[in-house]
Design an enzyme around this catalytic site. Structure first.
Site, PDB file in Angstrom:
ATOM      1  N   ARG A  38       0.855  -1.190   0.000  1.00  0.00           N
ATOM      2  CA  ARG A  38       0.000   0.000   0.000  1.00  0.00           C
ATOM      3  C   ARG A  38       0.892   1.242   0.000  1.00  0.00           C
ATOM      4  NH1 ARG A  38      -5.337  -0.584   1.925  1.00  0.00           N
ATOM      5  NH2 ARG A  38      -5.152   1.396   3.044  1.00  0.00           N
ATOM      6  N   ASP A  49       2.320   4.921  -0.242  1.00  0.00           N
ATOM      7  CA  ASP A  49       1.724   6.197   0.153  1.00  0.00           C
ATOM      8  C   ASP A  49       1.634   7.159  -1.024  1.00  0.00           C
ATOM      9  OD1 ASP A  49       1.561   5.304   2.774  1.00  0.00           O
ATOM     10  OD2 ASP A  49       3.469   6.217   3.371  1.00  0.00           O
ATOM     11  N   ARG A  94      10.492   5.595   4.960  1.00  0.00           N
ATOM     12  CA  ARG A  94      10.811   7.020   4.873  1.00  0.00           C
ATOM     13  C   ARG A  94      11.331   7.557   6.202  1.00  0.00           C
ATOM     14  NH1 ARG A  94       5.322   9.137   2.991  1.00  0.00           N
ATOM     15  NH2 ARG A  94       6.305  11.171   3.328  1.00  0.00           N
TER      16      ARG A  94
END
Length: 255
Positions: A56, A58, A208
């Protein structure tokens, strides 16, 4: 769908710049939403055609090797099987590339059958060397990075542990993850630095956040001991900045 279906595996890539992520959202442009609209056209059915993705990603994150599955009407598949890739590429936005569509092996699930996922984050610490044609997927960093120190520090994160310090918690979701590989190196392309991570799964914003922490070490704001101490925390730390989405790419999913 009421009629007999066949499970298909779809391999695709996309430039995530204009998408609000992979997952479908009301009134938002998403990769999954666009893929499902195109599949519905091919299915010739008013019923929803729902997909499941391996990752999934971002908003703003890219993928070279996303994988999805869909339970598709068997009769429609018989008619389009030889031209499915061409037809889907014609129906989806140009920022999405359908690489392959095939009948899945028995029991295949794009999400739960995946044994590992490989992400890379691309950075440049010498803007004068950066090819302007790739700025959409490279983070420009204003300070020279100590890549050797970043790589050394990244080894501290490898292993199975609670990654809460790097994760945005979701209700009823564990933040324990097993990071199998972490590396930071200079590319053969001048000025380009690549951070690579491999795990079976990642928490929301985990990659991240790890990159953000390693950047803080690489540009001299913190040392390796700072990160070692952070790893013992059980809550997301405000000391760790989340790196921008555009430098992150889902590179490969292993089955």
């Amino acid at each position: 769908m009421s009629e007999e279906t066949i499970r298909l595996r779809i391999d695709l890539a996309y430039d995530g710049t204009d998408f609000a992520g992979w997952a479908r959202q009301p009134d938002q442009l998403t990769v999954q939403g666009e893929l499902e609209k195109s599949l519905a056209v091919l299915a010739g059915s008013a019923d929803a055609v729902l997909t499941v993705g391996a990752g999934r990603t971002d908003a703003g994150v890219h993928a070279r090797a996303q994988v999805a599955h869909v339970d598709f009407p068997a009769s429609a598949w018989q008619q389009i099987s030889s031209t499915a890739v061409e037809k889907l590429n014609a129906l989806t936005p140009s920022s999405i590339t359908i690489k392959d569509v095939s009948a899945a092996t028995s029991g295949f699930d794009a999400r739960f059958s995946a044994k590992w996922r490989r992400y890379r984050y691309y950075m440049c610490d010498d803007e004068a060397t950066l090819d302007p044609l790739v700025r959409g997927w490279v983070l420009v960093w204003p300070k020279r990075l100590d890549v050797a120190k970043m790589h050394e520090t990244a080894q501290l994160i490898i292993g199975e542990r609670d990654m809460a310090v790097f994760c945005k918690k979701r209700p009823e979701s564990s933040t324990v993850r097993d990071l199998r590989h972490a590396a930071v190196s200079r590319s053969l392309v001048e000025g380009l630095v690549v951070a690579e991570f491999v795990a079976q799964s990642f928490c929301h914003s985990m990659v991240r956040s790890m990159v953000g922490a390693l950047l803080a070490v690489g540009d001299g704001r913190h040392d390796s001991e700072w990160l070692r101490q952070l790893l013992s925390e059980k809550e997301r730390s405000s000391a760790v900045q989340v790196a921008p989405a555009h430098g992150l790419v889902l590179e490969e999913v292993g089955y």
